[in-house]
Write a protein that holds these residues in place. Structure first.
Motif, PDB file in Angstrom:
ATOM      1  N   PRO A 130       0.809  -1.220   0.000  1.00  0.00           N
ATOM      2  CA  PRO A 130       0.000   0.000   0.000  1.00  0.00           C
ATOM      3  C   PRO A 130       0.844   1.274   0.000  1.00  0.00           C
ATOM      4  CG  PRO A 130      -0.778  -1.539   1.670  1.00  0.00           C
ATOM      5  CD  PRO A 130       0.512  -2.083   1.134  1.00  0.00           C
ATOM      6  N   LEU A 131       2.121   1.159   0.369  1.00  0.00           N
ATOM      7  CA  LEU A 131       2.993   2.329   0.412  1.00  0.00           C
ATOM      8  C   LEU A 131       3.272   2.909  -0.977  1.00  0.00           C
ATOM      9  CD1 LEU A 131       5.580   1.412   3.185  1.00  0.00           C
ATOM     10  CD2 LEU A 131       3.468   2.746   3.363  1.00  0.00           C
ATOM     11  N   VAL A 132       3.170   2.092  -2.012  1.00  0.00           N
ATOM     12  CA  VAL A 132       3.416   2.585  -3.371  1.00  0.00           C
ATOM     13  C   VAL A 132       2.516   3.789  -3.642  1.00  0.00           C
ATOM     14  CG1 VAL A 132       3.270   2.026  -5.836  1.00  0.00           C
ATOM     15  CG2 VAL A 132       4.175   0.330  -4.219  1.00  0.00           C
ATOM     16  N   LEU A 133       1.233   3.622  -3.439  1.00  0.00           N
ATOM     17  CA  LEU A 133       0.284   4.703  -3.694  1.00  0.00           C
ATOM     18  C   LEU A 133       0.300   5.754  -2.584  1.00  0.00           C
ATOM     19  CD1 LEU A 133      -1.849   5.881  -5.555  1.00  0.00           C
ATOM     20  CD2 LEU A 133      -3.552   4.443  -4.395  1.00  0.00           C
ATOM     21  N   HIS A 134       0.479   5.313  -1.351  1.00  0.00           N
ATOM     22  CA  HIS A 134       0.487   6.267  -0.236  1.00  0.00           C
ATOM     23  C   HIS A 134       1.577   7.320  -0.424  1.00  0.00           C
ATOM     24  CE1 HIS A 134      -0.166   6.761   4.356  1.00  0.00           C
ATOM     25  NE2 HIS A 134       0.222   7.885   3.822  1.00  0.00           N
ATOM     26  N   CYS A 135       2.764   6.906  -0.808  1.00  0.00           N
ATOM     27  CA  CYS A 135       3.869   7.855  -1.025  1.00  0.00           C
ATOM     28  C   CYS A 135       3.554   8.808  -2.180  1.00  0.00           C
ATOM     29  CB  CYS A 135       5.165   7.102  -1.309  1.00  0.00           C
ATOM     30  SG  CYS A 135       5.805   6.131   0.072  1.00  0.00           S
ATOM     31  N   ILE A 136       2.956   8.291  -3.228  1.00  0.00           N
ATOM     32  CA  ILE A 136       2.620   9.141  -4.372  1.00  0.00           C
ATOM     33  C   ILE A 136       1.523  10.130  -4.001  1.00  0.00           C
ATOM     34  CG2 ILE A 136       1.558   9.097  -6.680  1.00  0.00           C
ATOM     35  CD1 ILE A 136       3.371   6.607  -7.191  1.00  0.00           C
ATOM     36  N   GLU A 137       0.529   9.690  -3.239  1.00  0.00           N
ATOM     37  CA  GLU A 137      -0.528  10.606  -2.787  1.00  0.00           C
ATOM     38  C   GLU A 137       0.062  11.710  -1.912  1.00  0.00           C
ATOM     39  OE1 GLU A 137      -3.392  10.700  -4.067  1.00  0.00           O
ATOM     40  OE2 GLU A 137      -4.118   8.687  -4.497  1.00  0.00           O
ATOM     41  N   ASP A 138       1.021  11.368  -1.045  1.00  0.00           N
ATOM     42  CA  ASP A 138       1.680  12.388  -0.225  1.00  0.00           C
ATOM     43  C   ASP A 138       2.457  13.366  -1.104  1.00  0.00           C
ATOM     44  OD1 ASP A 138       0.616  11.354   2.091  1.00  0.00           O
ATOM     45  OD2 ASP A 138       2.478  10.380   2.745  1.00  0.00           O
ATOM     46  N   HIS A 139       3.109  12.861  -2.145  1.00  0.00           N
ATOM     47  CA  HIS A 139       3.836  13.727  -3.067  1.00  0.00           C
ATOM     48  C   HIS A 139       2.860  14.658  -3.799  1.00  0.00           C
ATOM     49  CE1 HIS A 139       5.961  14.806  -6.825  1.00  0.00           C
ATOM     50  NE2 HIS A 139       6.997  14.898  -6.009  1.00  0.00           N
ATOM     51  N   LEU A 140       1.758  14.100  -4.266  1.00  0.00           N
ATOM     52  CA  LEU A 140       0.737  14.915  -4.941  1.00  0.00           C
ATOM     53  C   LEU A 140       0.181  16.000  -4.026  1.00  0.00           C
ATOM     54  CD1 LEU A 140      -1.178  12.109  -6.845  1.00  0.00           C
ATOM     55  CD2 LEU A 140      -0.101  14.111  -7.903  1.00  0.00           C
ATOM     56  N   ALA A 141       0.105  15.694  -2.723  1.00  0.00           N
ATOM     57  CA  ALA A 141      -0.407  16.664  -1.747  1.00  0.00           C
ATOM     58  C   ALA A 141       0.619  17.746  -1.410  1.00  0.00           C
ATOM     59  CB  ALA A 141      -0.847  15.940  -0.479  1.00  0.00           C
ATOM     60  N   GLY A 142       1.827  17.627  -1.986  1.00  0.00           N
ATOM     61  CA  GLY A 142       2.850  18.647  -1.754  1.00  0.00           C
ATOM     62  C   GLY A 142       3.718  18.411  -0.536  1.00  0.00           C
TER      63      GLY A 142
END
Length: 160
Positions: A130-142
């Motif tokens: 689940p960290l694959v998407l979680h890290c990308i979502e955090d990146h997208l959130a700035g």
């Protein structure tokens, strides 16, 4: 006998270009999975050095981390063997260098691919964790933390 718990320390690169994220497709005991360029931190290297090395090994691109996206703790239980692993992941974003066309990808890496956030969300069942998407979502959130938030003591670089 008391056994000290030791999580596996990993590093991951969160790399975005033109609205797409760089991923690797890799062979795992659970089958082909998608992951951020990532791997285990090696003895004698800082997290920043580790993520640069892992990115080069898995994508054939140089990588220079510029910020920490986050630090993540997760647990994985392998169904086939009942192996129970806890991962401590340092995820970095940064600058992707040129592709080295003569460099072979690390063992187990089938290919690299660029995916949009929508494609990533739609393929969550194929993610390594689940960290694959979680890290990308955090990146997208700035989410960005200065690199100096991670300190590597000089004792790490001494010969063992």
């Amino acid at each position: 006998m008391n056994t000290r718990w030791k999580p596996s320390v990993t590093v991951a690169a969160i790399i975005e270009r033109d609205g797409r994220y760089l991923l690797v497709e890799e062979e795992t005991p659970e089958g082909l999975r998608l992951n951020n360029p990532a791997g285990h931190l090696d003895p004698g290297e800082s997290p920043e050095q580790g993520v640069a090395r892992e990115t080069l090994e898995e994508t054939a691109h140089a990588f220079k981390p510029t910020a920490l996206v986050g630090i993540y703790l997760s647990r994985f239980q392998r169904e086939s063997t009942a192996e129970d692993i806890t991962y401590l992941r340092f995820a970095f974003c940064g600058e992707l260098g040129a592709l080295d066309p003569d460099r072979r990808l690390d063992t187990g890496i089938v290919r690299t691919l660029w995916m949009t956030p929508g494609e990533l969300r739609a393929s969550a069942d194929r993610h390594r964790s689940p960290l694959v998407l979680h890290c990308i979502e955090d990146h997208l959130a700035g989410r960005r933390v200065p690199l100096d938030a991670v300190t590597t003591d000089l004792s790490i670089y001494r010969a063992r």
